[in-house]
Design an enzyme around this catalytic site. Sequence first.
Site, PDB file in Angstrom:
ATOM      1  N   LYS A 178     -16.584   5.382  -8.696  1.00 62.59           N
ATOM      2  CA  LYS A 178     -15.563   4.933  -8.281  1.00 62.59           C
ATOM      3  C   LYS A 178     -15.763   3.668  -7.573  1.00 62.59           C
ATOM      4  O   LYS A 178     -16.486   3.774  -6.586  1.00 62.59           O
ATOM      5  CB  LYS A 178     -14.589   5.898  -7.300  1.00 62.59           C
ATOM      6  CG  LYS A 178     -13.415   5.416  -6.915  1.00 62.59           C
ATOM      7  CD  LYS A 178     -12.902   6.498  -5.697  1.00 62.59           C
ATOM      8  CE  LYS A 178     -11.459   5.985  -5.144  1.00 62.59           C
ATOM      9  NZ  LYS A 178     -11.116   7.045  -4.316  1.00 62.59           N
ATOM     10  N   TRP A 179     -15.380   2.460  -8.116  1.00 62.01           N
ATOM     11  CA  TRP A 179     -15.660   1.172  -7.444  1.00 62.01           C
ATOM     12  C   TRP A 179     -14.274   0.721  -6.555  1.00 62.01           C
ATOM     13  O   TRP A 179     -13.334   0.372  -7.319  1.00 62.01           O
ATOM     14  CB  TRP A 179     -15.872   0.192  -8.352  1.00 62.01           C
ATOM     15  CG  TRP A 179     -16.487  -1.173  -8.119  1.00 62.01           C
ATOM     16  CD1 TRP A 179     -15.856  -2.052  -7.402  1.00 62.01           C
ATOM     17  CD2 TRP A 179     -17.616  -1.531  -8.394  1.00 62.01           C
ATOM     18  NE1 TRP A 179     -16.203  -3.347  -7.048  1.00 62.01           N
ATOM     19  CE2 TRP A 179     -17.536  -3.247  -7.785  1.00 62.01           C
ATOM     20  CE3 TRP A 179     -18.570  -1.372  -9.125  1.00 62.01           C
ATOM     21  CZ2 TRP A 179     -18.638  -3.905  -7.961  1.00 62.01           C
ATOM     22  CZ3 TRP A 179     -19.908  -2.216  -9.128  1.00 62.01           C
ATOM     23  CH2 TRP A 179     -19.784  -3.568  -8.667  1.00 62.01           C
ATOM     24  N   ASP A 180     -14.440   0.677  -5.444  1.00 65.63           N
ATOM     25  CA  ASP A 180     -13.232   0.500  -4.357  1.00 65.63           C
ATOM     26  C   ASP A 180     -13.280  -0.839  -3.956  1.00 65.63           C
ATOM     27  O   ASP A 180     -14.533  -1.565  -3.896  1.00 65.63           O
ATOM     28  CB  ASP A 180     -13.230   1.515  -3.370  1.00 65.63           C
ATOM     29  CG  ASP A 180     -11.962   1.549  -2.882  1.00 65.63           C
ATOM     30  OD1 ASP A 180     -11.021   0.880  -3.195  1.00 65.63           O
ATOM     31  OD2 ASP A 180     -11.807   2.760  -2.332  1.00 65.63           O
ATOM     32  N   CYS A 181     -12.191  -1.412  -3.402  1.00 60.91           N
ATOM     33  CA  CYS A 181     -12.166  -2.716  -2.565  1.00 60.91           C
ATOM     34  C   CYS A 181     -11.116  -2.657  -1.931  1.00 60.91           C
ATOM     35  O   CYS A 181      -9.900  -2.998  -2.299  1.00 60.91           O
ATOM     36  CB  CYS A 181     -12.004  -3.928  -3.817  1.00 60.91           C
ATOM     37  SG  CYS A 181     -11.641  -5.544  -3.241  1.00 60.91           S
TER      38      CYS A 181
ATOM     39  N   ASP B 149      -2.876   4.828  -3.595  1.00 60.24           N
ATOM     40  CA  ASP B 149      -3.250   6.039  -2.649  1.00 60.24           C
ATOM     41  C   ASP B 149      -1.999   7.048  -2.519  1.00 60.24           C
ATOM     42  O   ASP B 149      -2.388   8.170  -1.667  1.00 60.24           O
ATOM     43  CB  ASP B 149      -3.716   5.371  -1.397  1.00 60.24           C
ATOM     44  CG  ASP B 149      -5.265   4.622  -1.501  1.00 60.24           C
ATOM     45  OD1 ASP B 149      -5.921   5.019  -2.433  1.00 60.24           O
ATOM     46  OD2 ASP B 149      -5.415   4.156  -0.460  1.00 60.24           O
TER      47      ASP B 149
ATOM     48  N   CYS C  44     -10.598   0.651  -8.419  1.00 57.94           N
ATOM     49  CA  CYS C  44      -9.840   1.374  -7.221  1.00 57.94           C
ATOM     50  C   CYS C  44      -9.799   0.027  -6.178  1.00 57.94           C
ATOM     51  O   CYS C  44     -10.712  -0.644  -6.140  1.00 57.94           O
ATOM     52  CB  CYS C  44     -10.254   2.383  -6.376  1.00 57.94           C
ATOM     53  SG  CYS C  44      -9.434   2.981  -5.114  1.00 57.94           S
TER      54      CYS C  44
ATOM     55  N   ASP D 232     -16.774  11.051  -2.510  1.00 53.54           N
ATOM     56  CA  ASP D 232     -15.912  10.024  -1.982  1.00 53.54           C
ATOM     57  C   ASP D 232     -16.535   9.431  -0.760  1.00 53.54           C
ATOM     58  O   ASP D 232     -17.951   9.329  -0.395  1.00 53.54           O
ATOM     59  CB  ASP D 232     -14.633  10.169  -1.601  1.00 53.54           C
ATOM     60  CG  ASP D 232     -13.646   8.919  -1.913  1.00 53.54           C
ATOM     61  OD1 ASP D 232     -13.782   8.080  -1.261  1.00 53.54           O
ATOM     62  OD2 ASP D 232     -12.794   9.161  -3.060  1.00 53.54           O
ATOM     63  N   ASP D 233     -16.064   8.222   0.037  1.00 53.69           N
ATOM     64  CA  ASP D 233     -16.928   7.577   0.999  1.00 53.69           C
ATOM     65  C   ASP D 233     -17.178   8.577   2.253  1.00 53.69           C
ATOM     66  O   ASP D 233     -16.940   9.572   2.375  1.00 53.69           O
ATOM     67  CB  ASP D 233     -15.609   6.998   1.838  1.00 53.69           C
ATOM     68  CG  ASP D 233     -16.003   5.868   2.587  1.00 53.69           C
ATOM     69  OD1 ASP D 233     -17.088   5.542   2.827  1.00 53.69           O
ATOM     70  OD2 ASP D 233     -15.181   5.097   2.945  1.00 53.69           O
TER      71      ASP D 233
ATOM     72  N   TRP E 253       0.943  -1.373  -0.061  1.00 52.06           N
ATOM     73  CA  TRP E 253       0.017   0.044   0.000  1.00 52.06           C
ATOM     74  C   TRP E 253       0.973   1.385  -0.023  1.00 52.06           C
ATOM     75  O   TRP E 253       1.962   1.371   0.894  1.00 52.06           O
ATOM     76  CB  TRP E 253      -0.905   0.136   1.193  1.00 52.06           C
ATOM     77  CG  TRP E 253      -1.769   1.231   1.130  1.00 52.06           C
ATOM     78  CD1 TRP E 253      -2.904   1.503   0.667  1.00 52.06           C
ATOM     79  CD2 TRP E 253      -1.752   2.456   2.015  1.00 52.06           C
ATOM     80  NE1 TRP E 253      -3.365   2.747   0.803  1.00 52.06           N
ATOM     81  CE2 TRP E 253      -2.462   3.357   1.806  1.00 52.06           C
ATOM     82  CE3 TRP E 253      -0.485   2.765   2.888  1.00 52.06           C
ATOM     83  CZ2 TRP E 253      -2.650   4.821   2.219  1.00 52.06           C
ATOM     84  CZ3 TRP E 253      -0.449   4.125   3.405  1.00 52.06           C
ATOM     85  CH2 TRP E 253      -1.488   4.873   3.377  1.00 52.06           C
TER      86      TRP E 253
END
Length: 721
Positions: free
Chosen positions: A464-467, A535, A513, A350-351, A183
């Site tokens: 925006k598809w995050d994981c 990030d 993402c 975003d989140d 990361w």
Amino acid sequence: MRYDVSLLLFFTMGLISIAECSVARDSTQIITETKSNALVFRVGEDRKLYQSYLGGKLANREEYQKIGRRRNQVYIPAGTDNLFEPAIRLVHNDGNPSLELEYADATSNRNGDIISTSIRLKDPRYPVEVLLHIEGYYNEDVFRYWTEIRHQEKKPIPLSNFASCMLHFDAPHYWLTQFHGDWASEMKMKESELTSGIKIIDSKLGTRTQMYQTPVFFLSLNKPATENSGELIAGTLEWTGNFQFAFEVDELNSLRVIAGMNPYASEYWLKPGENFVTPAFTFAYSNAGKGNASRKIHDWARNFGVLDGTKPRMTLLNNWEATFFDFDEQKLSQLFSFASELGTDLFLLDDGWFGNKYPRDNDRQGLGDWQENITKLPHGLGHLVKDAGSKGVKFGIWLEPEMVNPKSELYKKHPDWILKVPNREEHYYRNQLVLDLVNPEVQDFIYDLVDGLLTKYPGIAYIKWDCNRMMTNTYSPYLKNKQTHVYIEYVRSLYKVFDRIRAKYPHLPMMLCSGGGGRTDYGALKYFTEFWPSDNTDGLERVYMQWGYSYFFPSLALSSHVTSWGKQSLKFRTDVAMMGRLGYDIDVSHLSSADIRFSQEAIKNYKRLSSIIWQGDLYRLVSPYEENRAVLMYVSKDKSQSVVFSYNLNTRYAETFNKVALEGLDPRKNYKVEEINLLPDAKSAYPDNGKTYSGDYLMKNGLELSLNSALTSAVFEITEI
């Protein structure tokens, strides 16, 4: 006809069609050609299929027959006389753990510039078949290679190895370039010589699988390839799950490269009549260095590998660094105004916008409860879409549909929807767990989330598809006694959801993402317009990351944002972000009026030149791994325009650099050199600014492209006059 890339079978007595084929004395050849390369297989006297050639295309096709009879079986099974790593291993219903594969037949078809070849291999004693699928992309000079395994035994048979591809090489030396990290430190490049034994690059993380290793590599033959010289292949696997590349050198110095899904914890019980299809291994061969192979991969990716790879991208402003979880409608409305003032096309929320019983005010709760938070957004997302639109800005939104917080309504309602080992403590990463996507109900839940948002709020223009976590303590309640299927079926299920979304929303821009660069593969990118490389947006560190990614991914696929990370100037960070798909994730209210003027002009420059950056040929001129600077350029296909980026990477002291010879221009054309992206009221300090030179001069004599001041950058526009 301009060229002939059809599958040909040559006999010593002449040319015959596939329909007429019967195997004859060591002479049947199967040839797949592209513009400048060829992959050739040969059927031996023992009816087995061998790789006889991979390299530059021969002008006289009949001369492939003269190439030596190498004993490189194309897809080597386990259980008979094989002494090394196999491509496939299974056990028959009667307990026999061996497999033999003999050539049966081959078919071929052509669709435009793509030649598709399918070769059927079968076991002479058992009803088991393996189909080898090879696609040759003529203009792009790229091959795709995958397999299909099937059988007609009475009961399921276990597959414990199932490679997509096995390639063979014979050279004195082999050099492997791999890309690894963690990361915020993704895509670190490392080159080393392969010696006797086996070298494995793999992942066992399930989701966010590319956190440590990225599924790409260069393999150089004879000596390490440079940017413009050397023989090599550039390879990547189209798979968003566990992968494995195995490089095995034997005592005769022959090399086998095996690419495919990682067989770790994934013994697969294949039913009679069921087809087990592996992901494609995509590769380009080059005898002119890494840059040549890279440009081939880029051309293929824009045309076939990335969603809408030949279409424009949007610039955006993201709220994350400006607000994190702390925002309301008033703050967001102000950010819409900032996005409009800068000149970006899109605002990305975003989140933190969802959850009511467990409001998403931090990363410890609310994930999985996808309703608007009524405290932060009392008028809902529809109000935000309309407000952004009134300011001339499109609206996008962040989702992490595959995950759940234990502190959520979803977790309490559907404990059977979660991947977790029974009779063990739950293991959290970023305070969350992975949903059991193999379960069709979970697939429906995720699809309905996306479809519901887009149906209710059709103005949403971007996702925006995050994981944000990998799989640990992995157990699927849905699969019950087939737990060795979970890693494979999870990815297949993810693709099913993407297929459904794309069937209804074929061109909606979406960013891939995964906690940074945890998903950077062409298995997923055919559904996405771009991906998030890391990030870490520190401008200096991003130079190295984006340099590594640039070998395998075209610039329009790399989301590159200007943020507050790093100690470099705003200009330096902006110049770095302009090498990819430009965006901003910064508190605009903290920018000075001069910074805003600079950013506005930079966005105008980017939009004016973006077609060159996105669609042009990339030439890496000076590597940051070799000097304390990085220089690269994008050249339009017609060689009329170019954009050059130059970065001084020294952090403490001044250093004088040599001139840099440009590449990819037309030596007969004349070009004007102009520095752009200057700070307000600043003048260029470069001696060649505003001057005109021939392409021949620029590529032989070069330009001074680097100031001796630490952490400085420059962007040059090279235009035909």
